[in-house]
Design an enzyme around this catalytic site. Structure first.
Site, PDB file in Angstrom:
ATOM      1  N   GLY A   1       0.812  -1.218   0.000  1.00 28.45           N
ATOM      2  CA  GLY A   1       0.000   0.000   0.000  1.00 28.45           C
ATOM      3  C   GLY A   1       0.845   1.267   0.000  1.00 28.45           C
ATOM      4  O   GLY A   1       1.713   1.448   0.844  1.00 28.45           O
TER       5      GLY A   1
ATOM      6  N   GLU B   1     -18.182  17.843   3.647  1.00 27.38           N
ATOM      7  CA  GLU B   1     -17.544  18.554   2.540  1.00 27.38           C
ATOM      8  C   GLU B   1     -18.261  18.308   1.219  1.00 27.38           C
ATOM      9  O   GLU B   1     -18.472  19.228   0.429  1.00 27.38           O
ATOM     10  CB  GLU B   1     -16.058  18.170   2.479  1.00 27.38           C
TER      11      GLU B   1
ATOM     12  N   ASP C   1      -4.281   3.533   8.641  1.00 26.79           N
ATOM     13  CA  ASP C   1      -5.683   3.143   8.894  1.00 26.79           C
ATOM     14  C   ASP C   1      -5.869   1.664   9.205  1.00 26.79           C
ATOM     15  O   ASP C   1      -6.815   1.284   9.881  1.00 26.79           O
ATOM     16  CB  ASP C   1      -6.536   3.435   7.642  1.00 26.79           C
TER      17      ASP C   1
ATOM     18  N   GLN D   1      -2.646  12.251   9.325  1.00 26.93           N
ATOM     19  CA  GLN D   1      -1.471  12.538  10.151  1.00 26.93           C
ATOM     20  C   GLN D   1      -0.970  11.311  10.918  1.00 26.93           C
ATOM     21  O   GLN D   1       0.237  11.136  11.080  1.00 26.93           O
ATOM     22  CB  GLN D   1      -1.787  13.678  11.133  1.00 26.93           C
TER      23      GLN D   1
HETATM   24  C1  LIG Z   1     -12.995  10.685   1.077  1.00 21.18           C
HETATM   25  C2  LIG Z   1     -12.012  10.745   2.209  1.00 21.18           C
HETATM   26  C3  LIG Z   1     -11.699  11.973   2.789  1.00 21.18           C
HETATM   27  C4  LIG Z   1     -10.787  12.041   3.835  1.00 21.18           C
HETATM   28  N1  LIG Z   1     -10.489  13.264   4.371  1.00 21.18           N
HETATM   29  C5  LIG Z   1      -9.539  13.350   5.330  1.00 21.18           C
HETATM   30  C6  LIG Z   1      -9.132  14.615   5.844  1.00 21.18           C
HETATM   31  O1  LIG Z   1      -9.652  15.661   5.429  1.00 21.18           O
HETATM   32  N2  LIG Z   1      -8.142  14.651   6.779  1.00 21.18           N
HETATM   33  C7  LIG Z   1      -7.556  13.497   7.243  1.00 21.18           C
HETATM   34  O2  LIG Z   1      -6.646  13.573   8.070  1.00 21.18           O
HETATM   35  N3  LIG Z   1      -7.926  12.293   6.788  1.00 21.18           N
HETATM   36  C8  LIG Z   1      -8.892  12.193   5.850  1.00 21.18           C
HETATM   37  N4  LIG Z   1      -9.269  10.963   5.368  1.00 21.18           N
HETATM   38  C9  LIG Z   1      -8.645   9.762   5.947  1.00 21.18           C
HETATM   39  C10 LIG Z   1      -7.273   9.557   5.337  1.00 21.18           C
HETATM   40  O3  LIG Z   1      -7.344   9.623   3.940  1.00 21.18           O
HETATM   41  C11 LIG Z   1      -6.730   8.216   5.805  1.00 21.18           C
HETATM   42  O4  LIG Z   1      -6.615   8.239   7.195  1.00 21.18           O
HETATM   43  C12 LIG Z   1      -5.380   7.931   5.162  1.00 21.18           C
HETATM   44  O5  LIG Z   1      -5.499   7.862   3.773  1.00 21.18           O
HETATM   45  C13 LIG Z   1      -4.795   6.634   5.708  1.00 21.18           C
HETATM   46  O6  LIG Z   1      -3.587   6.399   5.058  1.00 21.18           O
HETATM   47  P1  LIG Z   1      -3.112   4.908   4.791  1.00 21.18           P
HETATM   48  O7  LIG Z   1      -1.790   5.021   4.140  1.00 21.18           O
HETATM   49  O8  LIG Z   1      -3.245   4.111   6.032  1.00 21.18           O
HETATM   50  O9  LIG Z   1      -4.189   4.313   3.787  1.00 21.18           O
HETATM   51  P2  LIG Z   1      -4.599   4.806   2.285  1.00 21.18           P
HETATM   52  O10 LIG Z   1      -4.229   6.221   2.087  1.00 21.18           O
HETATM   53  O11 LIG Z   1      -5.993   4.390   2.168  1.00 21.18           O
HETATM   54  O12 LIG Z   1      -3.667   3.917   1.377  1.00 21.18           O
HETATM   55  C14 LIG Z   1      -3.833   2.539   1.250  1.00 21.18           C
HETATM   56  C15 LIG Z   1      -3.163   2.085  -0.038  1.00 21.18           C
HETATM   57  O13 LIG Z   1      -3.120   0.681  -0.034  1.00 21.18           O
HETATM   58  C16 LIG Z   1      -3.481   0.174  -1.304  1.00 21.18           C
HETATM   59  N5  LIG Z   1      -4.019  -1.170  -1.076  1.00 21.18           N
HETATM   60  C17 LIG Z   1      -5.073  -1.508  -0.321  1.00 21.18           C
HETATM   61  N6  LIG Z   1      -5.232  -2.836  -0.294  1.00 21.18           N
HETATM   62  C18 LIG Z   1      -4.260  -3.355  -1.063  1.00 21.18           C
HETATM   63  C19 LIG Z   1      -3.898  -4.677  -1.427  1.00 21.18           C
HETATM   64  N7  LIG Z   1      -4.555  -5.735  -0.973  1.00 21.18           N
HETATM   65  N8  LIG Z   1      -2.849  -4.834  -2.249  1.00 21.18           N
HETATM   66  C20 LIG Z   1      -2.156  -3.772  -2.717  1.00 21.18           C
HETATM   67  N9  LIG Z   1      -2.446  -2.516  -2.386  1.00 21.18           N
HETATM   68  C21 LIG Z   1      -3.478  -2.291  -1.571  1.00 21.18           C
HETATM   69  C22 LIG Z   1      -4.494   1.179  -1.815  1.00 21.18           C
HETATM   70  O14 LIG Z   1      -4.572   1.163  -3.228  1.00 21.18           O
HETATM   71  C23 LIG Z   1      -3.920   2.490  -1.286  1.00 21.18           C
HETATM   72  O15 LIG Z   1      -3.018   3.087  -2.194  1.00 21.18           O
HETATM   73  C24 LIG Z   1     -10.174  10.860   4.326  1.00 21.18           C
HETATM   74  C25 LIG Z   1     -10.493   9.633   3.738  1.00 21.18           C
HETATM   75  C26 LIG Z   1     -11.403   9.571   2.694  1.00 21.18           C
HETATM   76  C27 LIG Z   1     -11.718   8.248   2.068  1.00 21.18           C
END
Ligand SMILES: Cc1cc2nc3c(=O)[nH]c(=O)nc-3n(C[C@H](O)[C@H](O)[C@H](O)COP(=O)(O)OP(=O)(O)OC[C@H]3O[C@@H](n4cnc5c(N)ncnc54)[C@H](O)[C@@H]3O)c2cc1C
Length: 421
Positions: free
Chosen positions: A7, A167, A297, A316
């Site tokens: 990811g 939003e 997440d 964050q």
């Molecule tokens: C619409 C929306 C609005 C948001 N607004 C805010 C905001 O204003 N402020 C804030 O702080 N947070 C916000 N969030 C939450 C924030 O985006 C998340 O907390 C953050 O993206 C988490 O980061 P991450 O790297 O854990 O996961 P993600 O950013 O979700 O990244 C996960 C990655 O893993 C990849 N992936 C998943 N499963 C697999 C798999 N099996 N194999 C290969 N790749 C995979 C996906 O393609 C993705 O690229 C929002 C979320 C959404 C959906």
């Protein structure tokens, strides 16, 4: 050390970035998309304010010239812990350390019809889907003579009163008040309702009461009907059903009401905590494993004294956990003691519309709203974009939209060459 990251969202990309050019570390980042994207702004793609390339960037371009970083397109399906191997949709990879940074996916709480018929708001593909569907329904509304059908096509119900729901509702209200009147003269007198519904008793539940109240008032003034303590139970035959027996007739239910993490075969049930998130120790190592970590997440950590129930699923946390884990890998190479993760909460914010936003800052405790909060929101989101190119494109689009009072990406793009319906 061979590090495999699953990811490339906020958590994964920050971890990889911090390990760039470290000679003893070889990183492979796997993602099911070939690009990184910025979820906090996908609703602006969905409402035609931004085009997808403003908030996304290809991994291979990002990694070009970085010798110890490699990208692999594929979906991770399972893990073989005994052999230190991940199984992908298109092959397999061996690791010394495996990091899950796979985020969360939309949860429909078991409601099959909602999953089938609602519009999700989680990925860039969802955003393009939503843009197409809303624009297509507006065109259909122009054509129909049936007043009830027309109202259903133009009515939108947004489920989920968190930042995304707020939003997207604010943006749709502005679109309705501006573009609909200007560009769809056929619909000038047509009735259309915009609802924002939430099962809890406040919008933006993790934010301050002042932010919740300001947001409620601002959205109501913009013509959004906010319904609290209202839980969706079904969506079928163009009706959204609620737990109290009420219904709303619409063809557009936008689902921004919940996420849950994905479970992977090969990780035992005991390693998962609340919300199917992988339970970790204070160093983000998944409980019950030796060399598997989870960040962002998809992880739940209960050792941080200020967050005994786990951290919020926000950008964050993901960024800071990615950076802390990178530091710990460097410490491991030098046999130094590791850093436990402590979240530095910098505050939260939500934009409601033009010149309208709310911001809460924890230290010193502060709440502000209005044009200053709106400018802070714009600035923070702009500098958080991954490259200068994305920042410039987004800034340019925002300026055009602000001064021209218009969004210009209202094209219905049909990737599957769908029929014009
Ligand atoms: C619409 C929306 C609005 C948001 N607004 C805010 C905001 O204003 N402020 C804030 O702080 N947070 C916000 N969030 C939450 C924030 O985006 C998340 O907390 C953050 O993206 C988490 O980061 P991450 O790297 O854990 O996961 P993600 O950013 O979700 O990244 C996960 C990655 O893993 C990849 N992936 C998943 N499963 C697999 C798999 N099996 N194999 C290969 N790749 C995979 C996906 O393609 C993705 O690229 C929002 C979320 C959404 C959906």
């Amino acid at each position: 050390m061979k590090i495999v990251i699953v990811g490339g969202g906020f958590a994964g990309i920050n971890l990889a970035k911090e390990l760039t050019n470290v000679p003893d570390i070889q990183v492979t980042l796997i993602d099911k998309n070939n690009y990184n994207f910025f979820p906090p702004l996908i609703y602006q793609v969905a409402t035609a304010y931004l085009e997808p390339s403003s908030i996304s960037y290809p991994f291979r371009k990002f990694f070009a010239g970085k010798k110890n970083l490699q990208f692999r397109l594929g979906e991770v399906l399972s893990v073989n812990q005994a052999e230190n191997k991940v199984i992908l949709s298109n092959g397999e990879l061996f690791y010394d350390r495996l990091i899950f940074a796979s985020g969360a996916e939309t949860s429909y709480f078991g409601m099959e019809n909602v999953q089938k018929n609602a519009i999700p708001m989680k990925t860039l593909t969802d955003a393009i889907e939503m843009r197409n569907r809303l624009l297509q329904n507006m065109e259909k509304a122009v054509l129909t003579k049936n007043i009830r059908e027309r109202r259903k096509l133009l009515t939108v119900v947004v489920a989920g009163g968190g930042p995304t729901g707020v939003e997207v509702s604010g943006m749709l209200a502005e679109m309705r008040n501006g573009i609909l009147r200007k560009e769809y003269p056929e619909l000038e007198t047509a009735a259309s309702n915009l609802y924002l519904v939430d099962g809890g008793n406040a919008l933006l539940s993790p934010m301050s009461e002042a932010s919740q109240k300001d947001t409620y008032e601002a959205l109501t003034k913009m013509g959004v009907v906010v319904k609290l303590n209202t839980r969706v139970t079904d969506f079928k035959d163009d009706l959204v059903y609620f737990a109290d027996g009420a219904t709303i007739a619409t063809k557009n239910l936008i689902w921004a009401a919940g996420v849950s993490a994905k479970q992977f075969e090969g990780i035992s049930a005991e390693s998962y905590g609340r919300g199917r998130r992988m339970a970790t120790d204070g160093y983000n190592r998944v409980n019950g494993t030796q060399n598997i970590y989870a960040i962002g997440d998809t992880a739940i950590m209960t050792t941080d004294a200020n967050f005994p129930d786990g951290h919020p699923q926000v950008a964050q946390v993901a960024i800071q956990q990615g950076k802390n884990l990178a530091k710990n890998f460097l410490f491991m190479l030098k046999n130094k003691p590791l850093n436990t993760f402590v979240y530095n909460d910098k505050g939260s914010m939500a934009i409601i519309g033009k010149n309208k936003a709310v911001v809460d800052i924890p230290k010193p405790k502060m709440h502000f709203k209005g044009i200053f909060a709106w400018m802070v929101w714009l600035f923070i989101h702009l500098i958080s974009l991954i490259t200068y190119r994305n920042r410039f494109k987004t800034f340019y689009n925002w300026m055009v939209a602000y001064f021209a009072k218009d969004q210009s990406y209202r094209m219905i793009i049909r990737p599957n060459k769908q029929e014009i319906r």
